[in-house]
Design an enzyme around this catalytic site. Structure first.
Site, PDB file in Angstrom:
ATOM      1  N   THR A   1       0.857  -1.189   0.000  1.00  0.00           N
ATOM      2  CA  THR A   1       0.000   0.000   0.000  1.00  0.00           C
ATOM      3  C   THR A   1       0.891   1.236   0.000  1.00  0.00           C
ATOM      4  O   THR A   1       2.079   1.158   0.315  1.00  0.00           O
ATOM      5  CB  THR A   1      -0.903   0.080   1.252  1.00  0.00           C
ATOM      6  N   CYS A   2       0.299   2.360  -0.328  1.00  0.00           N
ATOM      7  CA  CYS A   2       1.016   3.625  -0.149  1.00  0.00           C
ATOM      8  C   CYS A   2       0.473   4.320   1.099  1.00  0.00           C
ATOM      9  O   CYS A   2       0.532   5.519   1.237  1.00  0.00           O
ATOM     10  CB  CYS A   2       0.980   4.509  -1.384  1.00  0.00           C
ATOM     11  N   SER A   3      -0.027   3.508   2.017  1.00  0.00           N
ATOM     12  CA  SER A   3      -0.496   3.980   3.315  1.00  0.00           C
ATOM     13  C   SER A   3       0.555   3.614   4.358  1.00  0.00           C
ATOM     14  O   SER A   3       1.288   2.651   4.190  1.00  0.00           O
ATOM     15  CB  SER A   3      -1.811   3.274   3.661  1.00  0.00           C
TER      16      SER A   3
END
Length: 120
Positions: free
Chosen positions: A11-13
């Site tokens: 994820t880019c979280s």
């Protein structure tokens, strides 16, 4: 997937509820059929931090929720249909359980590589 195959989750979280909690939940639901591997050697040039083993779950007012049962009793614990929007997999695995080796996950923090944040 197939036996011996590889599954990657990224994820880019940097929210552990979207990262480590998802990985831990998947491993728990797989009943030992999946294994979390260390992939650090695949990205040797990028600075990283290990995955988290512990994290906090907060409600919309930044109040600490100790468990899914606590969340169900708290204000805002239900969605518009009256269903609880919190899942037990959002909390870290209990220390008493055989916890997955979540430190094998990789957290790429923006300040470490002069870029965006990323989770693998």
């Amino acid at each position: 997937t197939q036996v011996g195959g590889t599954l990657a989750y990224s994820t880019c979280s940097l929210n552990p509820i979207e990262d480590e909690a998802v990985v831990a939940g998947l491993l728990a639901s797989a009943g030992g059929a999946l294994q979390l591997l260390d992939g650090a050697h695949l990205l040797p040039g990028l600075a990283r931090r290990p995955g988290l083993r512990r994290w906090l779950v907060l409600d919309d007012q930044a109040r600490l929720l100790q468990s899914v049962a606590h969340a169900r009793r708290a204000d805002g614990g239900a969605n518009a249909r009256g269903e609880c929007r919190y899942r037990s997999t959002m909390w870290p695995p209990p220390a008493s359980e055989s916890a997955p080796e979540l430190e094998r996950c990789m957290r790429f923090l923006p300040h470490l590589n002069n870029g965006g944040g990323f989770f693998i």
